[in-house]
Design a protein around this motif. Sequence first.
Motif, PDB file in Angstrom:
ATOM      1  N   ARG A  19    -100.978  14.248  27.757  1.00  0.00           N
ATOM      2  CA  ARG A  19     -99.796  13.489  26.704  1.00  0.00           C
ATOM      3  C   ARG A  19    -100.497  12.898  25.642  1.00  0.00           C
ATOM      4  O   ARG A  19     -99.925  11.790  26.111  1.00  0.00           O
ATOM      5  CB  ARG A  19     -99.276  13.817  27.934  1.00  0.00           C
TER       6      ARG A  19
ATOM      7  N   ILE B  98    -100.209   9.921  23.519  1.00  0.00           N
ATOM      8  CA  ILE B  98     -99.278   9.180  22.584  1.00  0.00           C
ATOM      9  C   ILE B  98     -99.945   8.569  22.343  1.00  0.00           C
ATOM     10  O   ILE B  98    -101.130   7.805  22.970  1.00  0.00           O
ATOM     11  CB  ILE B  98     -98.174   9.347  22.869  1.00  0.00           C
TER      12      ILE B  98
ATOM     13  N   PRO C 208    -100.223   4.894  22.570  1.00  0.00           N
ATOM     14  CA  PRO C 208     -99.084   3.309  23.242  1.00  0.00           C
ATOM     15  C   PRO C 208     -98.718   3.010  22.738  1.00  0.00           C
ATOM     16  O   PRO C 208     -97.242   1.850  22.976  1.00  0.00           O
ATOM     17  CB  PRO C 208    -100.196   3.170  24.440  1.00  0.00           C
TER      18      PRO C 208
ATOM     19  N   ALA D  54     -94.254   2.915  23.289  1.00  0.00           N
ATOM     20  CA  ALA D  54     -94.591   4.417  23.621  1.00  0.00           C
ATOM     21  C   ALA D  54     -94.968   4.173  24.859  1.00  0.00           C
ATOM     22  O   ALA D  54     -95.388   5.249  26.137  1.00  0.00           O
ATOM     23  CB  ALA D  54     -95.356   5.692  22.948  1.00  0.00           C
TER      24      ALA D  54
ATOM     25  N   LYS E  19     -93.682  11.195  28.470  1.00  0.00           N
ATOM     26  CA  LYS E  19     -94.122  11.047  27.465  1.00  0.00           C
ATOM     27  C   LYS E  19     -94.667  12.210  26.719  1.00  0.00           C
ATOM     28  O   LYS E  19     -95.359  12.935  26.029  1.00  0.00           O
ATOM     29  CB  LYS E  19     -95.554  10.474  28.287  1.00  0.00           C
TER      30      LYS E  19
ATOM     31  N   THR F 209     -94.442  13.868  23.438  1.00  0.00           N
ATOM     32  CA  THR F 209     -95.888  15.001  22.724  1.00  0.00           C
ATOM     33  C   THR F 209     -95.288  16.161  22.223  1.00  0.00           C
ATOM     34  O   THR F 209     -95.481  16.656  21.758  1.00  0.00           O
ATOM     35  CB  THR F 209     -96.676  15.199  24.004  1.00  0.00           C
TER      36      THR F 209
END
Length: 235
Positions: free
Chosen positions: A88, A90, A92, A133, A141, A145
């Motif tokens: 996952r 991402i 942040p 995020a 999350k 994604t």
Amino acid sequence: MSDPMLSVHGLHAYYGKSHVLRGVDLEIGEGEVVALLGRNGVGRSTTVKAIMGEVEPEGEIRFRGERIDGLQSHEIALRGLGYVPESRDIFPMMTVRQNLILGIKDMKKPGRWTIDHMLEMFPNLAARADTAAGVLSGGEKQMLTICRTLMGDPQLIMIDEPTEGLAPRIVHQVGELIAEIARAGVSILLVEQKLSIALKIAARVYVMGHGEIVYNGTPADFATREDIRKEWLEV
């Protein structure tokens, strides 16, 4: 299957001296949803990483007729192959909206998925569109994604363990998103532990054991194969 979108033949992969994949063969057709099942540690995630160029592959991998084994991950992505890792990944510190924008490959050529479409499908993402995020829940999350990968308008998307560790309500939402991706005509290779989701969505099922494909068939046929489930899936 004639002219598969993705074909993998004789795929081997190693982690150091550990021989993880041992001659994997699989094919995915245009618009087809295929589930890759098996216990943890048998090589399912390594298979998608090798296809995506994140693990060095040995063997032949063709996407839309062209060899992609040996290419860099970003080159493979530009050819239309999307990948949603189990981790996952991402950004942040960036907002949800900024994460989605990063998924767009060509700003001048709109794809079939838009940011508005993504936020409409997931009101909880819409409510946090301008929030960092990093504060999202695990389920949010995961949705972000998947949605970010869709923003690149892939022709085939590989999704690794999308429901791992999620609450039942979020599992259902993720399952609905994958079904919607399929309805849009995107081919899917789904690595999933939950048989209920995999068998509901997939047109064909592959089962892995010890780095090899040990079964390939339809969900209807698989439902009659208690021997396969007992030997290769049940703990």
